[in-house]
Design a protein around this motif. Sequence first.
Motif, mmCIF file in Angstrom:
data_model
loop_
_atom_site.group_PDB
_atom_site.id
_atom_site.type_symbol
_atom_site.label_atom_id
_atom_site.label_comp_id
_atom_site.label_asym_id
_atom_site.label_seq_id
_atom_site.Cartn_x
_atom_site.Cartn_y
_atom_site.Cartn_z
ATOM 1 N N MET A 1 0.817 -1.200 0.000
ATOM 2 C CA MET A 1 0.000 0.000 0.000
ATOM 3 C C MET A 1 0.857 1.258 0.000
ATOM 4 O O MET A 1 0.547 2.253 -0.653
ATOM 5 C CB MET A 1 -0.904 -0.047 1.242
ATOM 6 N N ASN A 2 1.986 1.121 0.767
ATOM 7 C CA ASN A 2 2.900 2.272 0.833
ATOM 8 C C ASN A 2 3.486 2.609 -0.522
ATOM 9 O O ASN A 2 3.630 3.786 -0.863
ATOM 10 C CB ASN A 2 4.067 1.975 1.805
ATOM 11 N N ALA A 3 3.786 1.527 -1.265
ATOM 12 C CA ALA A 3 4.374 1.743 -2.582
ATOM 13 C C ALA A 3 3.408 2.512 -3.472
ATOM 14 O O ALA A 3 3.786 3.453 -4.168
ATOM 15 C CB ALA A 3 4.696 0.380 -3.231
ATOM 16 N N LEU A 4 2.120 2.155 -3.368
ATOM 17 C CA LEU A 4 1.101 2.839 -4.171
ATOM 18 C C LEU A 4 0.965 4.296 -3.738
ATOM 19 O O LEU A 4 0.928 5.216 -4.556
ATOM 20 C CB LEU A 4 -0.241 2.112 -4.008
ATOM 21 N N ALA A 5 0.953 4.463 -2.406
ATOM 22 C CA ALA A 5 0.803 5.815 -1.856
ATOM 23 C C ALA A 5 2.009 6.678 -2.227
ATOM 24 O O ALA A 5 1.875 7.865 -2.521
ATOM 25 C CB ALA A 5 0.649 5.753 -0.331
ATOM 26 N N ALA A 6 3.208 6.041 -2.235
ATOM 27 C CA ALA A 6 4.414 6.801 -2.529
ATOM 28 C C ALA A 6 4.404 7.290 -3.968
ATOM 29 O O ALA A 6 4.899 8.356 -4.278
ATOM 30 C CB ALA A 6 5.639 5.921 -2.268
ATOM 31 N N ARG A 7 3.764 6.479 -4.846
ATOM 32 C CA ARG A 7 3.808 6.868 -6.274
ATOM 33 C C ARG A 7 2.574 7.670 -6.712
ATOM 34 O O ARG A 7 2.319 7.862 -7.888
ATOM 35 C CB ARG A 7 3.883 5.590 -7.141
ATOM 36 N N ARG A 8 1.786 8.130 -5.770
ATOM 37 C CA ARG A 8 0.543 8.794 -6.152
ATOM 38 C C ARG A 8 0.765 10.100 -6.898
ATOM 39 O O ARG A 8 -0.128 10.601 -7.559
ATOM 40 C CB ARG A 8 -0.377 9.007 -4.956
ATOM 41 N N ARG A 9 1.975 10.643 -6.762
ATOM 42 C CA ARG A 9 2.262 11.866 -7.514
ATOM 43 C C ARG A 9 3.045 11.600 -8.790
ATOM 44 O O ARG A 9 3.551 12.515 -9.420
ATOM 45 C CB ARG A 9 3.000 12.863 -6.637
ATOM 46 N N HIS A 10 3.141 10.372 -9.134
ATOM 47 C CA HIS A 10 3.865 10.001 -10.365
ATOM 48 C C HIS A 10 3.137 10.595 -11.565
ATOM 49 O O HIS A 10 1.909 10.656 -11.615
ATOM 50 C CB HIS A 10 3.909 8.458 -10.466
ATOM 51 N N PRO A 11 3.879 11.101 -12.542
ATOM 52 C CA PRO A 11 3.225 11.749 -13.697
ATOM 53 C C PRO A 11 2.255 10.828 -14.438
ATOM 54 O O PRO A 11 1.300 11.296 -15.044
ATOM 55 C CB PRO A 11 4.427 12.119 -14.595
ATOM 56 N N ALA A 12 2.527 9.529 -14.360
ATOM 57 C CA ALA A 12 1.645 8.615 -15.094
ATOM 58 C C ALA A 12 0.329 8.383 -14.389
ATOM 59 O O ALA A 12 -0.623 7.865 -14.978
ATOM 60 C CB ALA A 12 2.339 7.274 -15.306
ATOM 61 N N ALA A 13 0.275 8.777 -13.109
ATOM 62 C CA ALA A 13 -0.919 8.470 -12.310
ATOM 63 C C ALA A 13 -2.174 9.102 -12.911
ATOM 64 O O ALA A 13 -3.258 8.505 -12.977
ATOM 65 C CB ALA A 13 -0.719 8.954 -10.876
ATOM 66 N N ILE A 14 -2.036 10.312 -13.343
ATOM 67 C CA ILE A 14 -3.196 11.028 -13.867
ATOM 68 C C ILE A 14 -3.734 10.358 -15.136
ATOM 69 O O ILE A 14 -4.947 10.224 -15.333
ATOM 70 C CB ILE A 14 -2.855 12.518 -14.112
ATOM 71 N N LEU A 15 -2.789 9.878 -15.911
ATOM 72 C CA LEU A 15 -3.162 9.165 -17.132
ATOM 73 C C LEU A 15 -3.922 7.883 -16.795
ATOM 74 O O LEU A 15 -4.948 7.533 -17.390
ATOM 75 C CB LEU A 15 -1.898 8.842 -17.925
ATOM 76 N N LEU A 16 -3.364 7.190 -15.786
ATOM 77 C CA LEU A 16 -3.971 5.919 -15.355
ATOM 78 C C LEU A 16 -5.386 6.138 -14.838
ATOM 79 O O LEU A 16 -6.324 5.384 -15.150
ATOM 80 C CB LEU A 16 -3.081 5.288 -14.269
ATOM 81 N N LEU A 17 -5.548 7.210 -14.018
ATOM 82 C CA LEU A 17 -6.878 7.513 -13.452
ATOM 83 C C LEU A 17 -7.891 7.814 -14.558
ATOM 84 O O LEU A 17 -9.029 7.351 -14.547
ATOM 85 C CB LEU A 17 -6.777 8.722 -12.510
ATOM 86 N N LEU A 18 -7.410 8.585 -15.500
ATOM 87 C CA LEU A 18 -8.271 8.934 -16.634
ATOM 88 C C LEU A 18 -8.749 7.674 -17.365
ATOM 89 O O LEU A 18 -9.931 7.506 -17.698
ATOM 90 C CB LEU A 18 -7.486 9.837 -17.596
ATOM 91 N N LEU A 19 -7.784 6.774 -17.569
ATOM 92 C CA LEU A 19 -8.085 5.521 -18.261
ATOM 93 C C LEU A 19 -9.107 4.707 -17.489
ATOM 94 O O LEU A 19 -10.097 4.185 -18.038
ATOM 95 C CB LEU A 19 -6.771 4.735 -18.424
ATOM 96 N N LEU A 20 -8.871 4.623 -16.163
ATOM 97 C CA LEU A 20 -9.788 3.867 -15.293
ATOM 98 C C LEU A 20 -11.198 4.428 -15.371
ATOM 99 O O LEU A 20 -12.181 3.699 -15.498
ATOM 100 C CB LEU A 20 -9.280 3.916 -13.843
ATOM 101 N N GLY A 21 -11.256 5.795 -15.307
ATOM 102 C CA GLY A 21 -12.571 6.453 -15.355
ATOM 103 C C GLY A 21 -13.308 6.154 -16.651
ATOM 104 O O GLY A 21 -14.485 5.841 -16.673
ATOM 105 N N LEU A 22 -12.550 6.208 -17.736
ATOM 106 C CA LEU A 22 -13.184 5.940 -19.038
ATOM 107 C C LEU A 22 -13.685 4.512 -19.136
ATOM 108 O O LEU A 22 -14.816 4.256 -19.605
ATOM 109 C CB LEU A 22 -12.162 6.203 -20.155
ATOM 110 N N VAL A 23 -12.889 3.568 -18.681
ATOM 111 C CA VAL A 23 -13.285 2.152 -18.731
ATOM 112 C C VAL A 23 -14.544 1.936 -17.893
ATOM 113 O O VAL A 23 -15.491 1.269 -18.327
ATOM 114 C CB VAL A 23 -12.125 1.250 -18.253
ATOM 115 N N ALA A 24 -14.532 2.547 -16.704
ATOM 116 C CA ALA A 24 -15.699 2.370 -15.825
ATOM 117 C C ALA A 24 -16.946 2.948 -16.460
ATOM 118 O O ALA A 24 -18.008 2.315 -16.489
ATOM 119 C CB ALA A 24 -15.426 3.033 -14.461
ATOM 120 N N THR A 25 -16.806 4.172 -17.003
ATOM 121 C CA THR A 25 -17.974 4.809 -17.605
ATOM 122 C C THR A 25 -18.498 3.984 -18.782
ATOM 123 O O THR A 25 -19.690 3.692 -18.895
ATOM 124 C CB THR A 25 -17.606 6.215 -18.111
ATOM 125 N N GLY A 26 -17.524 3.602 -19.642
ATOM 126 C CA GLY A 26 -17.929 2.812 -20.820
ATOM 127 C C GLY A 26 -18.566 1.501 -20.424
ATOM 128 O O GLY A 26 -19.587 1.085 -20.966
#
Lengths: 260, 604
Positions: A1-26
């Motif tokens: 969990m710490n590893a995930l929390a540590a990388r929450r500001r990673h530049p790719a995170a926003i991209l990943l979230l966007l992708l997740l949101g789109l998949v969920a919506t679709g």
Amino acid sequence: MNALAARRRHPAAILLLLLLGLVATGGLYSLLAPKPAQAATATADDVNAGKMLFLANCATCHGLHAEGSKDAPSLAGVGAAAVDFQVGTGRMPLAGPGVQAAASKKIMFTDAQIASLAAYVASLSPGPAIPDDQYTKGDGNIAHGNELFKVNCAMCHNFAGSGGALTRGKYAPSLRNVTGTHIYEAMVSGPQSMPVFNDANLSPTDKNDIISYLHELDKNKNPGGMNLGNLGPVSEGMFIWVFGLGLMIGAAVWLGAKAA
Amino acid sequence: MSNAATPKGAAGLRAKDAKPSSAKGSGLAGWVDDRTGAAKPVSYLLKKVFPDHWSFMLGEIAMFSLIILLLTGTFLTFWFVPSAGQVIYNGSYVPLKGIAMSEAFKSTVDISFEVRGGLIIRQIHHWAALMFTVSITVHMFRVFFTGAFRKPREINWVIGTVLSLLAINEGFTGYSLPDDLLSGTGLRAAEGFMQSVPVVGSYLAYFVFGGAFPGEAIIPRLYTTHVLLLPALIVGLFTAHIVLVAVHKHTQYPGPGKTNDNVVGYPMMPVYMAKAGGFFFIVFGITTLMAALVTINPIWLYGPYNPSAVTAGAQPDWYMGFADGALRLFPGFFEFHVFGFTLSLNVFIPSLVVMPLLYGIAGAYPFIESWVTGDKREHHLLDRPRNAPARTGLGVMAISFYLILFFAAGNDLMAIKLGLSINDITRAFQILLIVVPPLAYWVTKRFCMSLQRHDRDLVLHGRETGRIVRTAEGAFFEVHQPLPEHQRWALVQHQSEKPLELTATVDANGVRRPGAFKERLRGKVSSFYFADSVDPVTPAELAAAHHDGSAHEAIEAPQEDAGQGWVGQLHGGAEERPETDAYAPHEHQHDHDHEVDPDSTTAR
């Protein structure tokens, strides 16, 4: 969990979230959204499913590629409207050989299957599509529909849509309690002996007016009492001879037998 | 029939009348009588005796329907506009809103939906019209099959035939008035019939319609015909019809005490005043009930007439059905082209020839029959239909012909309701039209003769009681009970009919006599009517059967073996029966099947 929390500001995170949101919506949309029964929105899957259904249920007569045979016509160009009408009213698959396919209460396919079949037949070559809801609701001008009905339809279907006889056992069926979509599809596809009323003959609005008139008849208002099937003077003549004369003679016999 | 006044008859009733001179009256009746002299004819009418039978009321149904028609028709004229002028409908019936239509149609729709009570009056009027024609038809059947058209009533039969023809045409003009889709189609067909008349057809159609179809003239013309011309003719002829009934006095069914010279029944006042008066309200009530419950001619559904539209199942009202059926059955190859003109006999014959032909034959029948039988006597006692087998057969033959034409008019509805091919139905009717009438004649005649023989059996052998008696020897027999005299009378009262004897075709010098051919023809037709007639039991036969067993047996062949002691008791010979009884032990010993009529040439 710490590893995930540590990388929450990673530049790719926003991209990943966007992708997740789109998949969920679709995903949710495809699960929850109302599935349109329109052949126009048919997918390649529908066409394939329709082809499977066609091969299993229709190809015996209509041929493996819907090219027709001596028992059945080719389906090239009949369009989705014809399939939805014939299969949706229980006329097809044909219950048995006869002069004309009869409507049946028993519909052999689900709406989805009918849509797939329609999609498959429509994919063969262009033809009339299943009509838009706005022209089949029956919210048009009843009186105009009445006029159009008398001029274009009554000679076969009778003044009140009760149906009528054609040559050699063929007939124009009753139009009572038929859905607006099916009435519309019959007009554009011309099933059996019926002529085609294309948009140049009767505009979609005109067709909607006719549907409105027929739906008005379905309300069965009968201001004059029992309608005897709306068949005209034949049923009236039968009624007067059987019931009218029967009652009168009954009364006469009673009076004749009555002592002075 | 136990009314004490009955046997005296109307004359007896009238004998007690006060002399008119002494009736110088007080009160309103006296006042009226002093000024009009109405007392005598009114009291004559009130004491007129009518026989009682339900079938005598069929004509009454027609009479009362006519009254209903006059009353409701008058109501309808208050609102009906007999005009072909075009207007736009803007009334309360939504499916017609904004549609152009004739004033005639609009006013009929308004009578149906805007005028208070208009729809039910319209429906009473139309149902009463159907009832009028139905009751005329069955009344005609009754008169025909009982021989009530014989002398002196031939003129009244002809009047009745004309009335029937007028009634169906009055009906046609009536249902053509609203100018709805169905009636317009009917008028279009009528125009076609007129045009099919050879040579003058198109002129005739132009003359009637005042120009090309549909024009503006036809509706006002139909209106005048429907509300003035035809009703006046119908009411006038109907009055003559009724006056003649009063003049001839009513016929009666045969029975004890009923002769050609009397009328057994009840006086008009009070019995028929109550019965016929009550029946009027019953007829009115039944008609109103039908009108209240069942739609007739829903013109709002047909919509206004439009020459470019037509409806499936376009039929005329029932009484014109036979003409429509004839049109549907008549083969099309009767259309010829001569010198560049089209001769549409395929339309002309069924539409314009069949109706007058059928009615002409009906009207002429009394004269044909009296020519054949040579019977110039007056007849006030009715025939039982079985006692005139040839006439009854001919009547059923005519009805079967009419019925096949009638049903053929509904061939399209039969096709759709029975799931048959309209072409097959039409072909079948064409064949039936030729095959069935002769068959109907033959079967009916045989039925009548069987019934007559059964009557003979009943008279000679009595009723089977169903009581089985076992004799001391162990034999069984069923007790037969002789008919009561008043029942027997009805079975033996009629005349035996014989074919006319052929007279010599040449005179004493061997020269052909003038008129011989006519007589020979008459002899042939007469034997067609009566050659195999079954005679009623004569008093001698009855006496032989009842009292003088041996004399009766003398005419029996073959004789039964009298050696068996119990044979004579085979039927009806119960020991407890008196010696004079038909089936007492000394009774004749023949079987039913060996009954031979000594006077008849036909043995069974």
